[in-house]
Design an enzyme around this catalytic site. Structure first.
Site, PDB file in Angstrom:
ATOM      1  CB  SER A  88     -17.219 -15.154  31.856  1.00 16.32           C
ATOM      2  OG  SER A  88     -17.565 -15.928  30.732  1.00 16.32           O
ATOM      3  CG  HIS A 137     -14.621 -12.007  33.655  1.00 12.65           C
ATOM      4  ND1 HIS A 137     -15.696 -11.212  33.980  1.00 12.65           N
ATOM      5  CD2 HIS A 137     -14.941 -12.597  32.486  1.00 12.65           C
ATOM      6  CE1 HIS A 137     -16.641 -11.335  33.071  1.00 12.65           C
ATOM      7  NE2 HIS A 137     -16.206 -12.174  32.138  1.00 12.65           N
ATOM      8  CE  LYS A 140     -16.300  -8.831  30.522  1.00 13.72           C
ATOM      9  NZ  LYS A 140     -15.734  -9.722  29.517  1.00 13.72           N
TER      10      LYS A 140
END
Ligand SMILES: *Cc1c(COP(=O)(O)O)cnc(C)c1O
Length: 393
Positions: free
Chosen positions: A182, A210, A241
């Site tokens: 990240s 992610h 996310k």
């Protein structure tokens, strides 16, 4: 308040304030989106993980409203008591289908999933091999488990192989990595990790927080990006996310998922996910499937902003993930540039020690499919003007 505890906490806070300043939560107004409101201003938002713009998608919000009307908000019970609803099972099936796994199990967050997965699946006869830059929640999850832990140098497969070769006595071996790291948007070398796992009879665990919804032709994640859809033994991820809701999951084969349902403590000893969140995430997964144009737009926006920042003279680490690391090492350069663009209507965060090593300070820029070209141009112009800050320092 106990004076001894209070005195110690106050003096530790004073020391922290003097050393690096205290972290202050930023408070924004209104929904998450390509722009956010702050202090009466509207800022172009380059700081969220809302990669596909689904956090404010009308279909996602409407499905949450419908679930709220039908099932209420909190369920005041765990999944193993009377907290389960059909929507939980439907979402678990939807996640499993998306990532190419036999089954999946929900957690309140991916942090919880990572806390609950190691202790449930492994014992002291087992060994975990963990990338040095893995997410804090993976590190804490390994700490809670009795399995031995070996940390290999970041993305260093020779180091990993050396450790694998040295633990032939282990009952089970598990290699653990973030799918996308990240701090810099770097994608783990899953084909080579999988090959090593095969060779040493190890399982491969990937935290794809992610990548879910973002990477691969159908948004299945990092494995699909490499043509290995379903090629991960244990996959953890977030619904908070790219999927724009909140919650976490573990996906894998039936034995893995059933074991977690039986003994994973953050699954058993906590409230079920609020049904409106589950409904929102399920709708988001449908949109991931039905709207490949969101990923196309995300890729185009990312390529555009990466090129624009590079053309302005910024050092941008190579890659194509919507996390764009703008390297501004040394002193306060990253913080100064972040402050300058903020005054110019753009929200992006500077990262410094201990989040990244000293000398690797940076601004993390995060792109969304929902950004318009006007917003991206405004952001690039702000970064252009901010170069004057660097020239003066
Ligand atoms: C964000 C993140 C998490 C935590 O996800 P939540 O669902 O917000 O708890 C876990 N692992 C990684 C790699 C992440 O980036």
């Amino acid at each position: 308040m106990n004076a001894a505890l209070q005195d110690r906490l106050r003096s530790e806070l004073d020391a922290r304030r003097a050393a690096a300043g205290l972290r202050r939560d930023l408070v924004v107004s209104g929904p998450q989106g390509p722009t956010v409101g702050m202090d009466g201003e509207t800022l172009v938002n380059l700081a969220a993980n809302d990669y596909l713009g689904l956090a404010a998608a009308p279909e996602v919000l409407e499905s949450a409203r419908r679930a709220l009307r039908g099932m209420g908000l909190g369920v005041s019970a765990g999944r193993v008591l009377c907290g389960s609803r059909e929507i939980h099972g439907e979402l678990e099936a939807g996640i499993a289908e998306l990532v190419g796994a036999e089954d999946a199990v929900l957690y309140t967050s991916c942090f919880d999933a990572n806390l609950g997965v190691f202790d449930a699946l492994l014992g002291q006869e087992d060994v975990v091999f963990s990338d040095a830059l893995n997410h804090a929640s993976l590190i804490d999850g390994m700490r809670l488990a009795s399995a031995r832990r070996h940390v290999f140098a970041h993305a260093d497969l020779d180091d990993l192989e050396r450790l694998l070769a040295g633990s032939a006595d282990a009952r089970n071996r598990v290699i653990v990595t973030d799918g996308v790291f990240s701090m810099d948007g770097e994608i783990a070398a899953l084909p080579r990790l999988r090959e090593l796992a095969r060779r040493y009879d190890a399982a491969l665990m990937v935290d794809d927080s992610h990548a879910t919804g973002v990477l691969g032709p159908t948004g299945a994640g990092t494995a699909e990006r490499f043509g290995l859809h379903g090629g991960v033994d244990v996959l953890t991820g977030t619904l908070g996310k790219a999927l724009g809701a909140a919650g976490g999951f573990v996906a894998g084969d039936r034995a893995v998922v059933e074991t977690l349902r039986q003994v994973s403590r953050p699954y058993v000893f906590t409230n079920a996910m609020a049904p409106p969140l589950a409904a929102a995430a399920l709708t988001a997964i449908r949109l991931v499937r039905e709207r490949p144009e969101l990923r196309e737009r995300l890729a185009a926006n990312t390529a555009w902003l990466r090129a624009a920042l590079r053309d302005l003279g910024y050092k941008v680490l190579p890659g194509d993930h919507p996390i764009i690391p703008v390297m501004l090492p040394g002193g306060t350069a990253a913080r100064d540039v972040a402050s300058a663009v903020r005054r110019d209507g753009v929200l992006a965060f500077a990262l410094s020690h201990p989040v990244v090593p000293v000398g690797e300070e940076r601004i993390r820029v995060q792109v969304s499919a929902a950004h318009t070209i006007d917003q991206l141009e405004l952001a690039a112009a702000a970064f252009g003007r901010a170069r004057a800050v660097l020239a003066g320092s």
